[in-house]
Design a protein around this motif. Structure first.
Motif, short mmCIF file in Angstrom:
data_model
loop_
_atom_site.label_atom_id
_atom_site.label_comp_id
_atom_site.label_asym_id
_atom_site.label_seq_id
_atom_site.Cartn_x
_atom_site.Cartn_y
_atom_site.Cartn_z
N THR A 29 0.80 -1.21 0.00
CA THR A 29 0.00 0.00 0.00
C THR A 29 0.84 1.26 0.00
O THR A 29 0.39 2.30 -0.42
N ILE A 30 2.06 1.20 0.51
CA ILE A 30 2.94 2.37 0.50
C ILE A 30 3.93 2.20 -0.64
O ILE A 30 4.67 1.24 -0.69
N THR A 31 3.94 3.18 -1.54
CA THR A 31 4.80 3.05 -2.71
C THR A 31 5.61 4.31 -2.91
O THR A 31 5.21 5.22 -3.62
N PRO A 32 6.77 4.45 -2.22
CA PRO A 32 7.62 5.60 -2.46
C PRO A 32 8.04 5.63 -3.92
O PRO A 32 8.38 4.61 -4.51
N ILE A 33 8.02 6.81 -4.52
CA ILE A 33 8.38 6.96 -5.92
C ILE A 33 9.80 7.48 -5.98
O ILE A 33 10.08 8.60 -5.56
N THR A 34 10.73 6.68 -6.46
CA THR A 34 12.14 7.04 -6.40
C THR A 34 12.64 7.75 -7.63
O THR A 34 13.74 8.22 -7.66
N SER A 35 11.83 7.82 -8.67
CA SER A 35 12.27 8.55 -9.85
C SER A 35 11.05 8.98 -10.64
O SER A 35 10.00 8.37 -10.60
N GLY A 36 11.21 10.09 -11.36
CA GLY A 36 10.18 10.55 -12.25
C GLY A 36 9.06 11.30 -11.57
O GLY A 36 8.17 11.81 -12.24
N ASN A 37 9.04 11.40 -10.27
CA ASN A 37 8.01 12.13 -9.56
C ASN A 37 8.68 13.06 -8.57
O ASN A 37 9.14 12.63 -7.52
N THR A 38 8.72 14.30 -8.89
CA THR A 38 9.33 15.29 -8.03
C THR A 38 8.41 16.49 -7.97
O THR A 38 7.46 16.63 -8.72
N ALA A 39 8.70 17.39 -7.03
CA ALA A 39 7.91 18.60 -6.92
C ALA A 39 8.83 19.75 -6.61
O ALA A 39 9.78 19.62 -5.86
N THR A 40 8.54 20.91 -7.18
CA THR A 40 9.34 22.09 -6.91
C THR A 40 8.54 23.16 -6.20
O THR A 40 9.08 24.14 -5.76
N HIS A 92 17.16 7.73 -3.41
CA HIS A 92 17.32 6.51 -4.19
C HIS A 92 17.29 5.26 -3.32
O HIS A 92 16.95 4.18 -3.80
N ASP A 93 17.65 5.38 -2.06
CA ASP A 93 17.69 4.23 -1.18
C ASP A 93 16.33 4.03 -0.51
O ASP A 93 15.76 4.94 0.07
N SER A 94 15.80 2.84 -0.61
CA SER A 94 14.54 2.51 0.03
C SER A 94 14.58 1.04 0.43
O SER A 94 15.05 0.19 -0.32
N ASP A 95 14.10 0.74 1.63
CA ASP A 95 14.14 -0.64 2.11
C ASP A 95 12.89 -0.90 2.92
O ASP A 95 12.31 0.00 3.52
N HIS A 96 12.48 -2.17 2.93
CA HIS A 96 11.31 -2.58 3.68
C HIS A 96 11.73 -3.48 4.83
O HIS A 96 12.50 -4.42 4.64
N ALA A 97 11.23 -3.19 6.02
CA ALA A 97 11.53 -4.01 7.19
C ALA A 97 10.26 -4.19 8.00
O ALA A 97 9.73 -3.23 8.55
N MET A 98 9.78 -5.44 8.04
CA MET A 98 8.53 -5.72 8.74
C MET A 98 7.44 -4.81 8.17
O MET A 98 7.21 -4.79 6.98
N GLN A 99 6.78 -4.03 9.01
CA GLN A 99 5.69 -3.19 8.54
C GLN A 99 6.13 -1.77 8.27
O GLN A 99 5.30 -0.87 8.20
N THR A 101 8.68 1.09 5.94
CA THR A 101 9.51 1.41 4.78
C THR A 101 10.50 2.49 5.19
O THR A 101 10.11 3.53 5.73
N TYR A 102 11.78 2.24 4.94
CA TYR A 102 12.84 3.20 5.23
C TYR A 102 13.25 3.85 3.92
O TYR A 102 13.71 3.19 2.99
N THR A 103 13.09 5.15 3.83
CA THR A 103 13.48 5.88 2.63
C THR A 103 13.98 7.26 3.06
O THR A 103 14.40 7.45 4.21
N SER A 104 13.98 8.22 2.15
CA SER A 104 14.43 9.57 2.50
C SER A 104 13.80 10.58 1.57
O SER A 104 13.31 10.25 0.49
N LEU A 105 13.81 11.82 2.01
CA LEU A 105 13.40 12.95 1.19
C LEU A 105 14.66 13.66 0.72
O LEU A 105 15.54 13.96 1.53
N GLN A 106 14.71 13.95 -0.56
CA GLN A 106 15.88 14.61 -1.12
C GLN A 106 15.52 16.03 -1.57
O GLN A 106 14.56 16.23 -2.32
N PHE A 107 16.30 16.98 -1.10
CA PHE A 107 16.14 18.38 -1.49
C PHE A 107 17.32 18.79 -2.37
O PHE A 107 18.47 18.66 -1.96
N THR A 108 17.03 19.27 -3.57
CA THR A 108 18.07 19.68 -4.51
C THR A 108 17.91 21.16 -4.82
O THR A 108 16.80 21.63 -5.12
N ASN A 109 19.00 21.90 -4.75
CA ASN A 109 18.99 23.33 -5.04
C ASN A 109 18.94 23.55 -6.55
O ASN A 109 19.89 23.25 -7.26
#
Length: 220
Positions: A29-40, A92-99, A101-109
Motif C-alpha cells: 500500500t505504501i509506494t515511495p516513488i524514487t524517480s520521475g516524480n518530483t515537486a518544486t 534513491h535508497d529505500s528498504d522494507h523491514a517488517m511493517q 519502509t525506510y526511505t528519505s526525502l531529497q532536497f536539490t537546489n
C-alpha cells in the motif's frame, strides 16, 4: 533488518510521527516513488499552507552532522533555501523491514545561488483535490545539527520512515487512501508536494511517519 538511508539530500509534505506495531509484513500500500516524480512547489492538490495553527506541519530547525551531496558555499552569507528554489524527490535508497519502509526525502537546489537548510522538514499525508491532511504530522528523530549549505545543483537528504497502516484495527485507524506527502523545507512556510500512493490513519492511531533532520538518516 537494519537499513541505513543514504543521507545526501534533505521529508515527504506537512509532517507525521512514527507509530510502531508488530508482527505484520509491510504490504504494497505504501509506494515511495524514487524517480520521475518530483515537486518544486505546492501542487494543485494542496491548500495554502500556514506556518502555525492546529494540525499544520511547517518545518523547523534541527539536524545532525552530515552534508552528503552538499558542497561548500560560493556565497559568504547564503540565505535559507526557499521552496521555489528546491526540487523535492524520494531518495534513491529505500528498504522494507517488517511493517515499515525506510526511505528519505531529497532536497536539490535548483536556483542559481547557494542557499542553506537546517533542521527538520514538516511532513504529513494529504488526500483529495484540496490537499486535506490525513492523520498527525511526522514525528521527529534525532537531534539538532549544523547548517547544510547547498550550491546550485547540490542536494541533501532527510531520513523518512513510513509505517504501514494495514496492521492497525480499522476502527482505530480509520484508513484513508492518500495522494502524497505535503512537505515543508526547514524554516519554510510554503509547502511542496510529493506524490505517492498508500493509506494513512485518520483515527486515533499515532503518526505513521517519522522524519530526521536534513543531512541525517534513520536506522532500524
Amino acid at each position: 533488518m537494519r537499513s541505513t538511508i543514504a543521507v545526501g539530500v534533505a521529508c515527504v509534505a506537512g509532517a507525521f510521527m512514527l507509530s510502531a506495531c508488530g508482527g505484520a509484513q509491510i504490504s504494497g500500500t505504501i509506494t515511495p516513488i524514487t524517480s520521475g516524480n518530483t515537486a518544486t512547489s505546492s501542487p494543485p492538490p494542496t491548500t495554502s499552507a500556514q506556518a502555525s495553527g492546529g494540525g499544520t506541519d511547517a518545518g523547523t530547525g534541527g539536524g545532525q552532522t552530515g552534508n552528503n551531496g552538499a558542497q561548500p558555499a560560493a556565497s559568504n552569507n547564503p540565505s535559507n533555501c526557499k521552496s521555489s528554489e528546491l526540487k523535492l524527490s524520494f531518495g534513491h535508497d529505500s528498504d522494507h523491514a517488517m511493517q515499515k519502509t525506510y526511505t528519505s526525502l531529497q532536497f536539490t537546489n535548483i536556483s542559481q545561488h547557494s542557499c542553506t537548510l537546517q533542521g527538520f522538514p514538516g511532513v504529513s499525508y494529504v488526500t483529495g483535490d484540496s490537499g486535506q491532511q490525513v492523520g498527525l504530522p511526522a514525528n521527529r528523530s534525532g537531534n539538532q545539527g549544523p547548517t547544510i549549505t547547498l550550491r546550485p545543483g547540490g542536494s541533501t537528504n532527510a531520513g523518512l520512515v513510513i509505517v504501514n497502516a494495514g496492521p492497525f484495527p480499522a476502527d482505530q485507524c480509520k484508513p484513508v487512501d492518500v495522494r502524497g506527502l505535503r512537505v515543508y523545507p526547514p524554516n519554510e512556510t510554503a509547502a511542496m508536494f510529493l506524490p505517492t500512493s498508500g493509506q494513512g490513519c485518520a483515527g486515533s492511531v499515532g503518526p505513521l511517519l517519522t522524519v530526521s533532520s536534513v543531512g541525517t538518516s534513520i536506522t532500524s
